[in-house]
Design a protein around this motif. Structure first.
Motif, PDB file in Angstrom:
ATOM      1  N   ILE A  17      46.611  43.295  36.806  1.00  0.00           N
ATOM      2  CA  ILE A  17      46.332  42.218  37.744  1.00  0.00           C
ATOM      3  C   ILE A  17      47.247  42.379  38.952  1.00  0.00           C
ATOM      4  O   ILE A  17      48.456  42.530  38.812  1.00  0.00           O
ATOM      5  N   CYS A  18      46.683  42.371  40.136  1.00  0.00           N
ATOM      6  CA  CYS A  18      47.477  42.475  41.360  1.00  0.00           C
ATOM      7  C   CYS A  18      47.100  41.317  42.278  1.00  0.00           C
ATOM      8  O   CYS A  18      46.143  40.605  42.030  1.00  0.00           O
ATOM      9  N   SER A  19      47.825  41.161  43.360  1.00  0.00           N
ATOM     10  CA  SER A  19      47.618  39.982  44.193  1.00  0.00           C
ATOM     11  C   SER A  19      46.820  40.258  45.472  1.00  0.00           C
ATOM     12  O   SER A  19      46.640  39.356  46.268  1.00  0.00           O
ATOM     13  N   HIS A  20      46.343  41.473  45.685  1.00  0.00           N
ATOM     14  CA  HIS A  20      45.668  41.764  46.939  1.00  0.00           C
ATOM     15  C   HIS A  20      44.180  42.054  46.803  1.00  0.00           C
ATOM     16  O   HIS A  20      43.579  42.638  47.684  1.00  0.00           O
ATOM     17  N   SER A  21      43.570  41.649  45.732  1.00  0.00           N
ATOM     18  CA  SER A  21      42.139  41.872  45.585  1.00  0.00           C
ATOM     19  C   SER A  21      41.471  40.637  44.990  1.00  0.00           C
ATOM     20  O   SER A  21      42.131  39.700  44.562  1.00  0.00           O
ATOM     21  N   ASP A  22      40.131  40.638  44.949  1.00  0.00           N
ATOM     22  CA  ASP A  22      39.381  39.489  44.456  1.00  0.00           C
ATOM     23  C   ASP A  22      39.572  39.300  42.955  1.00  0.00           C
ATOM     24  O   ASP A  22      39.657  40.255  42.200  1.00  0.00           O
ATOM     25  N   THR A  23      39.590  38.051  42.551  1.00  0.00           N
ATOM     26  CA  THR A  23      39.733  37.708  41.141  1.00  0.00           C
ATOM     27  C   THR A  23      38.352  37.557  40.523  1.00  0.00           C
ATOM     28  O   THR A  23      37.447  37.035  41.146  1.00  0.00           O
ATOM     29  N   TYR A  24      38.208  38.020  39.269  1.00  0.00           N
ATOM     30  CA  TYR A  24      36.949  37.805  38.561  1.00  0.00           C
ATOM     31  C   TYR A  24      37.250  37.085  37.258  1.00  0.00           C
ATOM     32  O   TYR A  24      38.363  37.158  36.727  1.00  0.00           O
ATOM     33  N   PHE A  25      36.275  36.353  36.746  1.00  0.00           N
ATOM     34  CA  PHE A  25      36.378  35.642  35.488  1.00  0.00           C
ATOM     35  C   PHE A  25      35.266  36.128  34.579  1.00  0.00           C
ATOM     36  O   PHE A  25      34.162  36.407  35.028  1.00  0.00           O
ATOM     37  N   GLN A  26      35.559  36.221  33.295  1.00  0.00           N
ATOM     38  CA  GLN A  26      34.531  36.564  32.324  1.00  0.00           C
ATOM     39  C   GLN A  26      34.907  35.975  30.984  1.00  0.00           C
ATOM     40  O   GLN A  26      36.069  35.710  30.717  1.00  0.00           O
ATOM     41  N   LYS A  27      33.910  35.762  30.156  1.00  0.00           N
ATOM     42  CA  LYS A  27      34.127  35.213  28.831  1.00  0.00           C
ATOM     43  C   LYS A  27      33.931  36.318  27.819  1.00  0.00           C
ATOM     44  O   LYS A  27      32.886  36.960  27.792  1.00  0.00           O
ATOM     45  N   ARG A  28      34.925  36.577  27.005  1.00  0.00           N
ATOM     46  CA  ARG A  28      34.851  37.572  25.939  1.00  0.00           C
ATOM     47  C   ARG A  28      34.932  36.836  24.621  1.00  0.00           C
ATOM     48  O   ARG A  28      36.017  36.426  24.206  1.00  0.00           O
ATOM     49  N   GLY A  29      33.786  36.674  23.986  1.00  0.00           N
ATOM     50  CA  GLY A  29      33.763  35.896  22.757  1.00  0.00           C
ATOM     51  C   GLY A  29      34.044  34.446  23.067  1.00  0.00           C
ATOM     52  O   GLY A  29      33.336  33.794  23.815  1.00  0.00           O
ATOM     53  N   LYS A  30      35.152  33.936  22.548  1.00  0.00           N
ATOM     54  CA  LYS A  30      35.526  32.542  22.786  1.00  0.00           C
ATOM     55  C   LYS A  30      36.667  32.436  23.791  1.00  0.00           C
ATOM     56  O   LYS A  30      37.201  31.358  23.999  1.00  0.00           O
ATOM     57  N   THR A  31      37.060  33.545  24.411  1.00  0.00           N
ATOM     58  CA  THR A  31      38.203  33.562  25.318  1.00  0.00           C
ATOM     59  C   THR A  31      37.744  33.762  26.755  1.00  0.00           C
ATOM     60  O   THR A  31      36.959  34.650  27.039  1.00  0.00           O
ATOM     61  N   LEU A  32      38.272  32.938  27.659  1.00  0.00           N
ATOM     62  CA  LEU A  32      38.004  33.103  29.077  1.00  0.00           C
ATOM     63  C   LEU A  32      39.084  34.009  29.656  1.00  0.00           C
ATOM     64  O   LEU A  32      40.267  33.729  29.529  1.00  0.00           O
ATOM     65  N   CYS A  33      38.684  35.099  30.278  1.00  0.00           N
ATOM     66  CA  CYS A  33      39.622  36.073  30.830  1.00  0.00           C
ATOM     67  C   CYS A  33      39.465  36.124  32.343  1.00  0.00           C
ATOM     68  O   CYS A  33      38.424  35.781  32.882  1.00  0.00           O
ATOM     69  N   THR A  34      40.506  36.582  33.009  1.00  0.00           N
ATOM     70  CA  THR A  34      40.454  36.789  34.440  1.00  0.00           C
ATOM     71  C   THR A  34      41.163  38.090  34.773  1.00  0.00           C
ATOM     72  O   THR A  34      41.961  38.587  33.991  1.00  0.00           O
ATOM     73  N   GLY A  35      40.855  38.632  35.920  1.00  0.00           N
ATOM     74  CA  GLY A  35      41.509  39.874  36.333  1.00  0.00           C
ATOM     75  C   GLY A  35      41.218  40.134  37.795  1.00  0.00           C
ATOM     76  O   GLY A  35      40.485  39.388  38.451  1.00  0.00           O
ATOM     77  N   ARG A  36      41.810  41.178  38.290  1.00  0.00           N
ATOM     78  CA  ARG A  36      41.589  41.577  39.675  1.00  0.00           C
ATOM     79  C   ARG A  36      41.351  43.071  39.708  1.00  0.00           C
ATOM     80  O   ARG A  36      42.040  43.825  39.035  1.00  0.00           O
ATOM     81  N   ILE A  37      40.396  43.486  40.491  1.00  0.00           N
ATOM     82  CA  ILE A  37      40.107  44.907  40.615  1.00  0.00           C
ATOM     83  C   ILE A  37      40.953  45.446  41.753  1.00  0.00           C
ATOM     84  O   ILE A  37      40.726  45.133  42.919  1.00  0.00           O
ATOM     85  N   CYS A  38      41.943  46.252  41.407  1.00  0.00           N
ATOM     86  CA  CYS A  38      42.890  46.754  42.392  1.00  0.00           C
ATOM     87  C   CYS A  38      42.348  47.992  43.097  1.00  0.00           C
ATOM     88  O   CYS A  38      42.368  48.076  44.311  1.00  0.00           O
ATOM     89  N   ASN A  39      41.900  48.938  42.335  1.00  0.00           N
ATOM     90  CA  ASN A  39      41.429  50.200  42.896  1.00  0.00           C
ATOM     91  C   ASN A  39      39.976  50.420  42.498  1.00  0.00           C
ATOM     92  O   ASN A  39      39.702  51.012  41.463  1.00  0.00           O
ATOM     93  N   PRO A  40      39.028  49.953  43.306  1.00  0.00           N
ATOM     94  CA  PRO A  40      37.627  50.149  42.936  1.00  0.00           C
ATOM     95  C   PRO A  40      37.249  51.630  42.932  1.00  0.00           C
ATOM     96  O   PRO A  40      37.878  52.437  43.599  1.00  0.00           O
ATOM     97  N   ARG A  41      36.228  51.953  42.177  1.00  0.00           N
ATOM     98  CA  ARG A  41      35.777  53.333  42.020  1.00  0.00           C
ATOM     99  C   ARG A  41      35.245  53.887  43.340  1.00  0.00           C
ATOM    100  O   ARG A  41      34.459  53.245  44.026  1.00  0.00           O
ATOM    101  N   THR A  42      35.667  55.110  43.666  1.00  0.00           N
ATOM    102  CA  THR A  42      35.181  55.771  44.878  1.00  0.00           C
ATOM    103  C   THR A  42      34.455  57.071  44.558  1.00  0.00           C
ATOM    104  O   THR A  42      33.725  57.584  45.393  1.00  0.00           O
ATOM    105  N   LYS A  43      34.660  57.606  43.340  1.00  0.00           N
ATOM    106  CA  LYS A  43      34.008  58.863  42.953  1.00  0.00           C
ATOM    107  C   LYS A  43      32.568  58.604  42.526  1.00  0.00           C
ATOM    108  O   LYS A  43      32.256  57.543  42.004  1.00  0.00           O
ATOM    109  N   PRO A  44      31.694  59.578  42.711  1.00  0.00           N
ATOM    110  CA  PRO A  44      30.317  59.416  42.221  1.00  0.00           C
ATOM    111  C   PRO A  44      30.277  59.505  40.691  1.00  0.00           C
ATOM    112  O   PRO A  44      31.186  60.051  40.064  1.00  0.00           O
ATOM    113  N   PHE A  45      29.225  58.955  40.121  1.00  0.00           N
ATOM    114  CA  PHE A  45      29.066  58.981  38.668  1.00  0.00           C
ATOM    115  C   PHE A  45      28.742  60.392  38.195  1.00  0.00           C
ATOM    116  O   PHE A  45      28.040  61.140  38.872  1.00  0.00           O
ATOM    117  N   THR A  46      29.222  60.742  36.989  1.00  0.00           N
ATOM    118  CA  THR A  46      28.899  62.032  36.398  1.00  0.00           C
ATOM    119  C   THR A  46      27.510  61.957  35.760  1.00  0.00           C
ATOM    120  O   THR A  46      26.939  60.877  35.604  1.00  0.00           O
TER     121      THR A  46
END
Length: 105
Positions: A17-46
């Protein structure tokens, strides 16, 4: 006087989790989680990643094409696994997608 108990908005943090990117929320089972994507993917998919994505799309299409009888059978199996001590799936749709994906692999 009533007792005031604040509700925690987030019970669990997961991943980096870092402070310079957008925050996302998701529910995993019964737990609400949050995070931030710091380094989004730039490479093409294999090719292997694209193949997995295609199989996942096929699994979702297969779930959409299920008949009522098949959905009922999945519901029974889902309820059975939900009663286990540590269920793997908490939502019927996720369970059906996983079962259809397993048929493709």
């Amino acid at each position: 006087m009533a007792k005031y108990k604040p509700i925690d908005m987030v019970d669990h943090y997961r991943g980096k989790i870092c402070s310079h990117s957008d925050t996302y929320f998701q529910k995993r089972g019964k737990t609400l989680c949050t995070g931030r994507i710091c380094n989004p993917r730039t490479k093409p998919f294999t090719e292997a990643e694209l193949a997995r994505q295609a199989k996942f799309r096929q699994a979702i299409q297969a779930v959409a094409a299920l008949t009522e009888e098949q959905i009922t059978a999945y519901k029974v199996a889902f309820e059975k696994q939900l009663k286990a001590p540590n269920p793997k799936y908490f939502y019927l749709r996720n369970y059906m997608i996983a079962q259809e994906y397993a048929k493709l692999v």
